[in-house]
Design an enzyme around this catalytic site. Structure first.
Site, PDB file in Angstrom:
ATOM      1  N   LYS A 191       0.868  -1.181   0.000  1.00  0.00           N
ATOM      2  CA  LYS A 191       0.000   0.000   0.000  1.00  0.00           C
ATOM      3  C   LYS A 191       0.904   1.230   0.000  1.00  0.00           C
ATOM      4  O   LYS A 191       1.693   1.428   0.924  1.00  0.00           O
ATOM      5  CB  LYS A 191      -0.906   0.014   1.232  1.00  0.00           C
ATOM      6  CG  LYS A 191      -1.793   1.248   1.308  1.00  0.00           C
ATOM      7  CD  LYS A 191      -2.502   1.319   2.657  1.00  0.00           C
ATOM      8  CE  LYS A 191      -3.243   2.648   2.769  1.00  0.00           C
ATOM      9  NZ  LYS A 191      -3.746   2.861   4.153  1.00  0.00           N
ATOM     10  N   GLY A 220      -7.594   9.035  10.260  1.00  0.00           N
ATOM     11  CA  GLY A 220      -7.757   9.028  11.704  1.00  0.00           C
ATOM     12  C   GLY A 220      -8.801   9.979  12.242  1.00  0.00           C
ATOM     13  O   GLY A 220      -8.986  10.078  13.452  1.00  0.00           O
ATOM     14  N   ALA A 228      -9.527   5.588   4.972  1.00  0.00           N
ATOM     15  CA  ALA A 228      -9.308   6.742   5.859  1.00  0.00           C
ATOM     16  C   ALA A 228     -10.579   7.554   6.075  1.00  0.00           C
ATOM     17  O   ALA A 228     -11.311   7.860   5.138  1.00  0.00           O
ATOM     18  CB  ALA A 228      -8.203   7.656   5.332  1.00  0.00           C
ATOM     19  N   GLY A 229     -10.825   7.884   7.324  1.00  0.00           N
ATOM     20  CA  GLY A 229     -11.915   8.769   7.691  1.00  0.00           C
ATOM     21  C   GLY A 229     -13.214   8.101   8.067  1.00  0.00           C
ATOM     22  O   GLY A 229     -14.061   8.720   8.711  1.00  0.00           O
ATOM     23  N   ASN A 271      -9.544   1.367  10.312  1.00  0.00           N
ATOM     24  CA  ASN A 271      -8.608   1.128  11.406  1.00  0.00           C
ATOM     25  C   ASN A 271      -9.026   1.893  12.665  1.00  0.00           C
ATOM     26  O   ASN A 271      -9.454   1.299  13.642  1.00  0.00           O
ATOM     27  CB  ASN A 271      -7.181   1.520  10.997  1.00  0.00           C
ATOM     28  CG  ASN A 271      -6.178   1.234  12.093  1.00  0.00           C
ATOM     29  OD1 ASN A 271      -5.964   0.079  12.442  1.00  0.00           O
ATOM     30  ND2 ASN A 271      -5.581   2.264  12.661  1.00  0.00           N
ATOM     31  N   THR A 272      -8.938   3.220  12.622  1.00  0.00           N
ATOM     32  CA  THR A 272      -9.180   4.025  13.818  1.00  0.00           C
ATOM     33  C   THR A 272     -10.559   3.786  14.415  1.00  0.00           C
ATOM     34  O   THR A 272     -10.698   3.689  15.639  1.00  0.00           O
ATOM     35  CB  THR A 272      -9.013   5.526  13.494  1.00  0.00           C
ATOM     36  OG1 THR A 272      -7.687   5.750  13.013  1.00  0.00           O
ATOM     37  CG2 THR A 272      -9.248   6.382  14.723  1.00  0.00           C
TER      38      THR A 272
END
Length: 256
Positions: A96, A157, A183-184, A205-206
């Site tokens: 990635k 994040g 992301a986000g 993830n976050t």
């Protein structure tokens, strides 16, 4: 059967997960299991072959496909170097690409990302570039032989959701390549929305790692992604400006 195909490899799950921000690595195996994910991304700096306890690979089931990322790279040259180190360490051909020189908003540099993608794809890597949503950059990444493109939904994040929804929708409509929203995404409902739009997968993830119960949240994202994909395949009904009754409004009483 409906499968996600990346670089000739088939996957049943359309949810990719990350390894960062967990309070303890010990929870990772259970999170991965409940998420149903088959692909997990990690920063190469978290691989410590000399220290089993600190080595993130210790906590990842062997059957998972590892997606190392080039986190920390600020230009194409650094990203290429990290990718080559990853391959030498036995992490495989998936990579990635993350090229970020902006330290405040952490937005990816599309131009440097395109350069790194071409070099690594030519070397046989299966390249999944993280990018700022942009149709023209997406086309250039296809020309550079990316296996997929990974447009951000919002700053990494942030848990803000699909702030770039319309740009991502354009990419989904116009690009013949897997689109993985990365992301986000902060809630399962946002992951479902991305899938309903036609995204091929999402990376989370976050939102999982920072949840009160990461294991339960991982399962919630699994169900949301599956539901969103099913809805996309089923094709949602038309949106109408006016009300449309689901049952006849006339004639019933007159027939009694």
């Amino acid at each position: 059967m409906d499968k996600l195909v990346l670089g000739g490899h088939e996957f049943n799950s359309r949810l990719l997960v990350g390894t960062g921000k967990y309070g303890s690595n010990n929870i990772l195996p259970e999170v991965i299991k409940e998420s149903g994910s088959e692909i997990i991304t990690m920063a190469l700096r978290r691989v410590d072959l000399d220290n089993k306890q600190e080595n993130i690979l210790t906590y990842i089931p062997k059957e998972m496909t590892i997606l190392p990322n080039t986190s920390g790279a600020t230009n194409a040259e650094e990203a290429v170097r990290i990718a080559r180190i990853s391959r030498k360490m036995g992490c495989g051909d998936f990579i990635k690409i993350e090229v970020i020189s902006d330290t405040r908003y952490l937005l990816p540099d599309n131009e440097e990302t395109i350069k790194a993608t071409k070099i690594l794809a030519d070397e046989g890597f299966i390249v999944l570039p993280y990018m700022t949503p942009d149709l023209y950059a997406g086309r250039r990444l296809i020309e550079a032989n990316a296996a997929a493109v990974m447009p951000l939904g919002a700053p990494i994040g942030s848990n803000r959701g699909l702030q770039m929804k319309e740009m991502i929708r354009i990419m989904i409509d116009e690009l013949d390549i897997p689109i993985i929203v990365d992301a986000g995404i902060g809630k399962p409902s946002q992951a479902m929305e991305a899938m309903e739009m036609g995204a091929d997968a999402v990376l989370v993830n976050t939102a999982i790692a920072s949840a009160g119960d990461p294991v339960q949240m991982a399962r919630a994202f699994k169900l949301a992604v599956e539901g969103g994909r099913e809805a996309y395949i089923a094709k949602t009904g038309n949106v109408s400006e006016f009300a449309n009754a689901s049952s006849p409004l006339t004639g019933f009483l007159g027939n009694l």
